[in-house]
Scaffold this active site. Structure first.
Site, PDB file in Angstrom:
ATOM      1  N   HIS A  74       0.991  -1.172  -0.224  1.00  0.00           N
ATOM      2  CA  HIS A  74      -0.069  -0.035   0.027  1.00  0.00           C
ATOM      3  C   HIS A  74       1.028   1.232  -0.126  1.00  0.00           C
ATOM      4  O   HIS A  74       0.250   2.444  -0.153  1.00  0.00           O
ATOM      5  CB  HIS A  74      -0.985  -0.158   1.075  1.00  0.00           C
ATOM      6  CG  HIS A  74      -0.445   0.135   2.555  1.00  0.00           C
ATOM      7  ND1 HIS A  74      -0.327  -0.775   3.401  1.00  0.00           N
ATOM      8  CD2 HIS A  74       0.220   1.491   3.094  1.00  0.00           C
ATOM      9  CE1 HIS A  74       0.295  -0.353   4.464  1.00  0.00           C
ATOM     10  NE2 HIS A  74       0.395   0.972   4.325  1.00  0.00           N
TER      11      HIS A  74
ATOM     12  N   SER B  65       4.409   2.353   8.197  1.00  0.00           N
ATOM     13  CA  SER B  65       3.775   1.365   7.188  1.00  0.00           C
ATOM     14  C   SER B  65       5.198   0.950   6.524  1.00  0.00           C
ATOM     15  O   SER B  65       5.742   1.925   6.139  1.00  0.00           O
ATOM     16  CB  SER B  65       2.639   1.969   6.264  1.00  0.00           C
ATOM     17  OG  SER B  65       1.481   1.788   7.054  1.00  0.00           O
TER      18      SER B  65
ATOM     19  N   ASP C 283       0.066  -7.710   1.752  1.00  0.00           N
ATOM     20  CA  ASP C 283       0.146  -6.346   1.494  1.00  0.00           C
ATOM     21  C   ASP C 283       2.116  -6.207   1.909  1.00  0.00           C
ATOM     22  O   ASP C 283       2.669  -5.686   2.657  1.00  0.00           O
ATOM     23  CB  ASP C 283      -0.258  -5.699   2.767  1.00  0.00           C
ATOM     24  CG  ASP C 283       0.117  -4.050   2.721  1.00  0.00           C
ATOM     25  OD1 ASP C 283       0.536  -3.590   1.679  1.00  0.00           O
ATOM     26  OD2 ASP C 283      -0.125  -3.470   3.813  1.00  0.00           O
TER      27      ASP C 283
END
EC number: 3.4.21.-
Length: 246
Positions: A65, A202, A109
């Site tokens: 992402h 992230s 992911d």
């Protein structure tokens, strides 16, 4: 790293993600030479950031992402607001997200970034080991996550690298995450502790005994643990194929 990872898609443009370190401490400068700071230009022209980690002199691992129109990787950094002599800035030549990545479920992911040139391995820039395909981290183990993300839900991102100790939880602890899949994801962070990764973290690694076992993926918007990390071991065969150029 106190806060929980939240789907960056809800807070940032969909091409980039960001979780932060809440309840943690500043890392000893350059003690985590595998850490990478990603500066991302999204398809809409915004600038976002993610974490990542060097697994090969020419490949950085991060979350899918965190994909963007352009990405520049900074290696060897502690304070990303400064031009440190240890830093190496390298543009990304190719972004290789896992072919099964789902934006809606956030499964798979994981993404590899091929750098335009190989990083120079130094005392401040080095690779981290990955697990074997059969290496499953068990609940109860305490690992560490690191990043330059927010230090609180309402706090700004950190210029200096921070890290936090996080406990691996049972799959039951993440039962409220609709798409949580124990085979491909790790449930991380005790609900009794105010510690997590949050916006800006992230793509960073979950490191257990010197091995990268997870990737910061998502969590609750209020940063309350546990959070969900991508489990690396099931993807090792795919990772090896990508690095070999197959």
């Amino acid at each position: 790293m106190q806060a929980l990872l939240f789907l960056l898609a809800l807070l940032w443009p969909p091409e980039a993600g960001a979780e932060e370190i809440i309840g943690g401490v500043e890392s000893k400068p350059h003690s985590r030479p595998y850490m990478a700071h990603l500066t991302i230009t999204t398809k809409q022209g915004f600038t976002a950031s993610c974490g990542g980690f060097l697994i090969n002199p020419q490949f950085v691992m991060t979350a899918a992402h965190c994909k963007g129109r352009e990405i520049t990787v900074t290696l060897g950094a502690h304070d990303v607001s400064k031009k440190e002599s240890t830093q190496q800035k390298i543009k990304v030549a190719k972004q290789i997200a896992h072919p099964s990545y789902s934006f809606y479920s956030n499964l798979h992911d994981i993404m590899l970034l091929k750098l335009q040139k190989k990083a120079k391995v130094t005392a401040s820039v080095d690779v981290i080991s990955l697990p074997s395909p059969s290496d499953f981290i068990n609940p109860g183990k305490v690992c560490r996550a690191a990043g330059w993300g927010r230090t609180g839900v309402t706090e700004p991102t950190s210029d200096k690298l921070r890290e936090v100790k996080l406990r691996i939880m049972t799959k039951a602890a993440c039962k409220n995450y609709e798409h949580y899949d124990y085979n491909f994801q790790v449930c991380v962070g005790s609900p009794s502790k105010i510690r997590s990764a949050y916006k800006g973290d992230s793509g960073g690694p979950l490191v257990c005994a010197g091995v990268a076992h997870g990737i910061v993926s998502y969590g609750r918007i209020d940063a309350k643990p546990p959070a969900v990390f991508t489990r690396i071991s099931p993807y090792v065969p795919w990772i090896n194929l990508v690095i070999r150029g197959k």
